[in-house]
Scaffold this motif. Structure first.
Motif, short mmCIF file in Angstrom:
data_model
loop_
_atom_site.label_atom_id
_atom_site.label_comp_id
_atom_site.label_asym_id
_atom_site.label_seq_id
_atom_site.Cartn_x
_atom_site.Cartn_y
_atom_site.Cartn_z
N GLU A 25 0.82 -1.20 0.00
CA GLU A 25 0.00 0.00 0.00
C GLU A 25 0.86 1.26 0.00
O GLU A 25 1.96 1.28 0.56
N VAL A 26 0.32 2.31 -0.62
CA VAL A 26 0.96 3.62 -0.65
C VAL A 26 -0.13 4.66 -0.38
O VAL A 26 -1.27 4.49 -0.82
N VAL A 27 0.21 5.70 0.38
CA VAL A 27 -0.72 6.80 0.61
C VAL A 27 -0.24 7.98 -0.22
O VAL A 27 0.91 8.40 -0.12
N THR A 47 3.48 -5.02 -6.93
CA THR A 47 4.08 -4.50 -5.70
C THR A 47 5.51 -4.04 -5.93
O THR A 47 5.98 -3.09 -5.29
N ASP A 48 6.20 -4.67 -6.88
CA ASP A 48 7.60 -4.31 -7.17
C ASP A 48 7.73 -2.94 -7.81
O ASP A 48 8.81 -2.35 -7.80
N LEU A 49 6.65 -2.41 -8.38
CA LEU A 49 6.71 -1.09 -9.01
C LEU A 49 7.05 0.01 -8.00
O LEU A 49 7.58 1.05 -8.37
N LEU A 50 6.77 -0.22 -6.73
CA LEU A 50 6.99 0.79 -5.70
C LEU A 50 8.43 0.81 -5.17
O LEU A 50 8.79 1.71 -4.41
N ASN A 51 9.25 -0.15 -5.57
CA ASN A 51 10.61 -0.27 -5.04
C ASN A 51 11.46 0.97 -5.25
O ASN A 51 12.32 1.29 -4.44
N SER A 52 11.28 1.67 -6.36
CA SER A 52 12.16 2.80 -6.67
C SER A 52 11.55 4.15 -6.26
O SER A 52 12.04 5.20 -6.68
N PHE A 53 10.51 4.13 -5.44
CA PHE A 53 9.87 5.37 -5.00
C PHE A 53 10.00 5.52 -3.49
O PHE A 53 10.18 4.55 -2.77
N SER A 82 -12.08 -0.14 -3.18
CA SER A 82 -10.63 -0.01 -3.07
C SER A 82 -10.10 0.65 -4.34
O SER A 82 -10.75 0.64 -5.38
N ILE A 83 -8.94 1.25 -4.20
CA ILE A 83 -8.25 1.88 -5.32
C ILE A 83 -7.02 1.02 -5.60
O ILE A 83 -6.17 0.87 -4.73
N GLN A 84 -6.97 0.44 -6.79
CA GLN A 84 -5.89 -0.47 -7.12
C GLN A 84 -4.99 0.14 -8.19
O GLN A 84 -5.46 0.49 -9.28
N GLY A 85 -3.71 0.30 -7.86
CA GLY A 85 -2.74 0.87 -8.80
C GLY A 85 -2.16 -0.18 -9.71
O GLY A 85 -1.96 -1.32 -9.31
N TRP A 86 -1.87 0.20 -10.95
CA TRP A 86 -1.22 -0.72 -11.89
C TRP A 86 -0.04 -0.09 -12.61
O TRP A 86 0.69 -0.76 -13.33
N LYS A 87 0.18 1.22 -12.39
CA LYS A 87 1.33 1.90 -12.99
C LYS A 87 1.63 3.13 -12.13
O LYS A 87 0.71 3.77 -11.64
N ILE A 88 2.92 3.44 -11.97
CA ILE A 88 3.31 4.63 -11.22
C ILE A 88 4.50 5.25 -11.93
O ILE A 88 5.39 4.55 -12.40
N GLU A 89 4.49 6.59 -12.03
CA GLU A 89 5.61 7.29 -12.66
C GLU A 89 5.88 8.58 -11.92
O GLU A 89 4.98 9.23 -11.41
#
Length: 125
Positions: A25-27, A47-53, A82-89
């Motif tokens: 999870e991320v807020v 879940t691995d997408l959040l490793n570099s943030f 729920s809010i489900q993320g699938w991409k982050i930049e």
């Protein structure tokens, strides 16, 4: 859909059940007149997408809204969202989110020349 703002907090990856379901999870705090603190969950390989943030970074997250129905033991029906993320930049400073390059200031452009009507007749057809 997309939401953008500043990362307030990132949780560690948690594993549930015997089949190894993973969730992280991320807020995200939005930047508007009344900022909102949105909990966005990333599941399984996402879940691995959040490793570099990290907290404090400005980001844009592509999301899906999820909803489900549950009937409790007393027979009452409850609904959960729920809010489900699938991409982050990451966002650059001053990024408006339009996906277009920044426009230079007006002073960078030369004034247009006065064109005569015969200047338009050079078309090859």
């Amino acid at each position: 859909m997309e939401v953008q703002g500043t990362i307030k907090w990132i949780d560690e990856t948690k594993t549930y059940g015997s089949n190894g379901f993973r969730k992280r999870e991320v807020v995200l705090t939005t930047e508007e007149q009344y900022p909102q603190h949105l909990l966005v969950e990333f599941i399984q390989d996402k879940t691995d997408l959040l490793n570099s943030f990290q907290a404090g970074q400005q980001v844009r997250i592509s999301i899906n809204l999820k909803g489900r129905e549950w009937v409790n033991p007393q027979g009452e029906t409850k609904y959960f969202n729920s809010i489900q993320g699938w991409k982050i930049e990451a966002l650059q400073e001053g990024d408006s989110g339009s996906g277009l390059p920044p426009v230079p200031p007006m002073e960078a452009f030369e004034p247009a020349k006065d064109l005569k009507e015969e200047d338009y007749d050079d078309l090859p057809f």
